[in-house]
Enzyme design. Structure first.
Site, mmCIF file in Angstrom:
data_model
loop_
_atom_site.group_PDB
_atom_site.id
_atom_site.type_symbol
_atom_site.label_atom_id
_atom_site.label_comp_id
_atom_site.label_asym_id
_atom_site.label_seq_id
_atom_site.Cartn_x
_atom_site.Cartn_y
_atom_site.Cartn_z
ATOM 1 C CB CYS A 268 -0.926 0.023 1.204
ATOM 2 S SG CYS A 268 -2.018 -1.386 1.214
ATOM 3 C CG HIS B 241 -3.568 3.246 1.363
ATOM 4 N ND1 HIS B 241 -3.664 2.851 0.056
ATOM 5 C CD2 HIS B 241 -3.818 2.151 2.110
ATOM 6 C CE1 HIS B 241 -3.954 1.565 0.030
ATOM 7 N NE2 HIS B 241 -4.051 1.118 1.263
ATOM 8 C CG ASN C 195 -6.544 -1.347 0.054
ATOM 9 O OD1 ASN C 195 -5.818 -0.752 -0.733
ATOM 10 N ND2 ASN C 195 -6.102 -1.813 1.214
HETATM 11 O O1 UT7 Z 1 -4.002 -1.483 3.166
HETATM 12 C C1 UT7 Z 1 -3.699 -2.029 4.418
HETATM 13 C C2 UT7 Z 1 -4.417 -3.285 4.527
HETATM 14 N N1 UT7 Z 1 -5.553 -3.446 5.316
HETATM 15 C C3 UT7 Z 1 -6.067 -2.668 6.276
HETATM 16 O O2 UT7 Z 1 -5.664 -1.574 6.571
HETATM 17 C C4 UT7 Z 1 -7.242 -3.270 6.996
HETATM 18 C C5 UT7 Z 1 -7.283 -2.895 8.438
HETATM 19 N N2 UT7 Z 1 -8.329 -3.586 9.146
HETATM 20 C C6 UT7 Z 1 -9.653 -3.427 8.897
HETATM 21 O O3 UT7 Z 1 -10.004 -2.659 8.019
HETATM 22 C C7 UT7 Z 1 -10.646 -4.153 9.757
HETATM 23 O O4 UT7 Z 1 -9.976 -4.826 10.790
HETATM 24 C C8 UT7 Z 1 -11.524 -5.165 8.959
HETATM 25 C C9 UT7 Z 1 -12.464 -4.420 8.032
HETATM 26 C C10 UT7 Z 1 -10.651 -6.110 8.145
HETATM 27 C C11 UT7 Z 1 -12.371 -6.002 9.914
HETATM 28 O O5 UT7 Z 1 -13.162 -5.156 10.726
HETATM 29 P P1 UT7 Z 1 -13.220 -5.403 12.302
HETATM 30 O O6 UT7 Z 1 -14.189 -4.425 12.820
HETATM 31 O O7 UT7 Z 1 -11.819 -5.351 12.825
HETATM 32 O O8 UT7 Z 1 -13.823 -6.844 12.389
HETATM 33 P P2 UT7 Z 1 -13.219 -8.182 13.038
HETATM 34 O O9 UT7 Z 1 -12.069 -8.697 12.219
HETATM 35 O O10 UT7 Z 1 -12.980 -7.966 14.485
HETATM 36 O O11 UT7 Z 1 -14.426 -9.155 12.848
HETATM 37 C C12 UT7 Z 1 -15.697 -8.915 13.451
HETATM 38 C C13 UT7 Z 1 -16.644 -10.014 13.034
HETATM 39 C C14 UT7 Z 1 -16.085 -11.407 13.223
HETATM 40 O O12 UT7 Z 1 -17.149 -12.241 13.652
HETATM 41 P P3 UT7 Z 1 -17.311 -12.625 15.228
HETATM 42 O O13 UT7 Z 1 -16.030 -13.302 15.600
HETATM 43 O O14 UT7 Z 1 -17.531 -11.319 15.932
HETATM 44 O O15 UT7 Z 1 -18.502 -13.520 15.202
HETATM 45 C C15 UT7 Z 1 -15.669 -11.810 11.840
HETATM 46 O O16 UT7 Z 1 -15.685 -13.218 11.668
HETATM 47 O O17 UT7 Z 1 -16.954 -9.905 11.629
HETATM 48 C C16 UT7 Z 1 -16.725 -11.159 11.005
HETATM 49 N N3 UT7 Z 1 -16.307 -10.928 9.619
HETATM 50 C C17 UT7 Z 1 -17.190 -10.750 8.610
HETATM 51 N N4 UT7 Z 1 -18.533 -10.773 8.581
HETATM 52 C C18 UT7 Z 1 -19.123 -10.551 7.395
HETATM 53 C C19 UT7 Z 1 -15.052 -10.811 9.123
HETATM 54 N N5 UT7 Z 1 -15.105 -10.558 7.810
HETATM 55 C C20 UT7 Z 1 -16.405 -10.528 7.456
HETATM 56 C C21 UT7 Z 1 -17.096 -10.313 6.256
HETATM 57 N N6 UT7 Z 1 -18.446 -10.335 6.261
HETATM 58 N N7 UT7 Z 1 -16.453 -10.070 5.097
#
Ligand code: UT7
Length: 337
Positions: free
Chosen positions: A114, A264, A294
């Protein structure tokens, strides 16, 4: 009078296949609501099967050259930032160079994910300021769609990424009045490899065992990106704030002096948090994540191209750009457009 580099032309290429969150929900256990709420993404674009990263880059590069009023033969170097190369080797800059029809000029790949575009910009700026080159093409291009896990195992990552390319031509310029003339003020680059495995693709790789990739690794899905999302999020917010402040301090500038923030686009919530912590008014932050997801190294030049087209970024404006990504890597650039 000072010799500097300036953005002489910019361009982008967005593939034609639009993929909405509802389209993803047809084969992934996800929803439009979850994706929008957690990331701000509404859609992204994916390439057709026969399109490659260098194909997208070629379109963006030609547009940037046209805007700069230059021909490919005016270029002296190509810097290509991508984490999704056409092939394992040689570098994608070589494939692009062949497509542009300019054999002999320097061609360099940057693998800073990125942050790749800002790393590339920094290299180009230094070559120009040293008086070595006059015109350098810096491209960020990605084809993510062919390398995403399209099963529920990868849904956290798969919903985030889109394909696309952005390019700038950086050209030598004489700066007489720094407060008016377009030029790059500075770039600041960082990395911390202790976090390398928090966002990575493990295979294929020479560090894994006897083979580049094994059937077992493929079955485990190790050829797909793995991410510790929460950790990336926290580090992204902190590092982007720090590196913007570093760039401003280096140039004796304040947040209020900046007209336009080109961040970004990994998650809308990351950018909102950065803006809140730095006291940046929302209207100065240009976001494109809703439209493209992204697009890693392509994100910043795509955003700049759109901002110019929409008359949000105008000549003479002071811009602060920052990125954070896998590596971990992070960087900023302060420039006058
Ligand atoms: O360019 C640099 C690269 N990336 C980044 O900068 C990404 C940085 N991180 C993020 O943007 C966020 O952490 C995410 C968008 C990836 C995830 O959001 P979050 O609020 O941190 O969610 P989480 O990983 O804590 O997951 C929450 C819940 C989980 O379920 P449980 O355990 O609470 O039942 C996940 O299994 O959301 C679930 N989950 C989804 N649900 C529906 C994870 N991915 C998905 C999905 N659809 N695609």
């Amino acid at each position: 009078m000072k010799i500097c580099s300036k953005i002489a032309g910019i361009g982008k290429c967005i593939p034609t296949k639009r993929v909405t969150n509802d389209d993803l929900a047809k084969f992934l256990n996800t929803s439009d609501e979850w994706i929008k709420q957690r990331t701000g993404i509404e859609q992204r674009y994916w390439v057709e099967n026969n399109e490659s990263t260098s194909d997208l880059a070629l379109v963006a590069a030609n547009e940037a050259l046209k805007k700069a009023g230059l021909a490919a033969t005016d270029l002296e170097m190509i810097i290509f930032a991508t984490l999704s190369p056409d092939h394992f080797f040689p570098g994608t800059a070589c494939f692009l160079q062949a497509k542009l029809g300019v054999p002999g000029i320097a061609a360099l790949d940057v693998r800073q994910q990125c942050t790749g575009f800002l790393y590339g910009l920094s290299i180009a700026d230094l070559y120009i300021r040293q008086g070595i080159y006059k015109n350098v093409l810096v491209v960020g291009a990605e084809v993510h769609s062919k390398g995403l896990d399209k099963t529920d195992r990868g849904r956290d990552v798969t919903v985030l990424f889109g394909d696309g390319a952005g390019a700038v031509v950086l050209s030598r310029t004489e700066v007489n009045n720094a407060e008016k003339d377009a030029h790059i003020y500075s770039t600041h680059l960082h990395a911390d490899g202790t976090y390398a495995k928090e966002l990575w693709v493990q295979s294929p790789g020479m560090a894994n065992g006897p083979e580049l990739i094994t059937l077992g690794e493929v079955q485990e899905g190790l050829q797909y990106p793995q991410m510790n999302g929460r950790m990336v999020f926290t580090h992204a917010v902190r590092s982007m704030c720090d590196v913007i402040n570093e760039g401003l301090k280096y140039n004796n500038l304040k947040i209020e002096d900046v007209d336009f923030f080109a961040f970004h686009q990994a998650n809308m919530r990351i950018n909102e948090k950065v803006a809140q912590l730095l006291n940046i008014p929302a209207e100065k932050v240009f976001n494109t994540i809703q439209k493209y997801g992204n697009t890693t190294a392509a994100t910043i030049p795509i955003g700049l191209t759109d901002a110019v087209q929409e008359h949000k970024l105008k000549p003479g404006m002071l811009v602060a750009s920052a990125a954070f990504g896998s590596g971990f890597t992070w960087a900023s650039s302060i420039f006058r457009y």
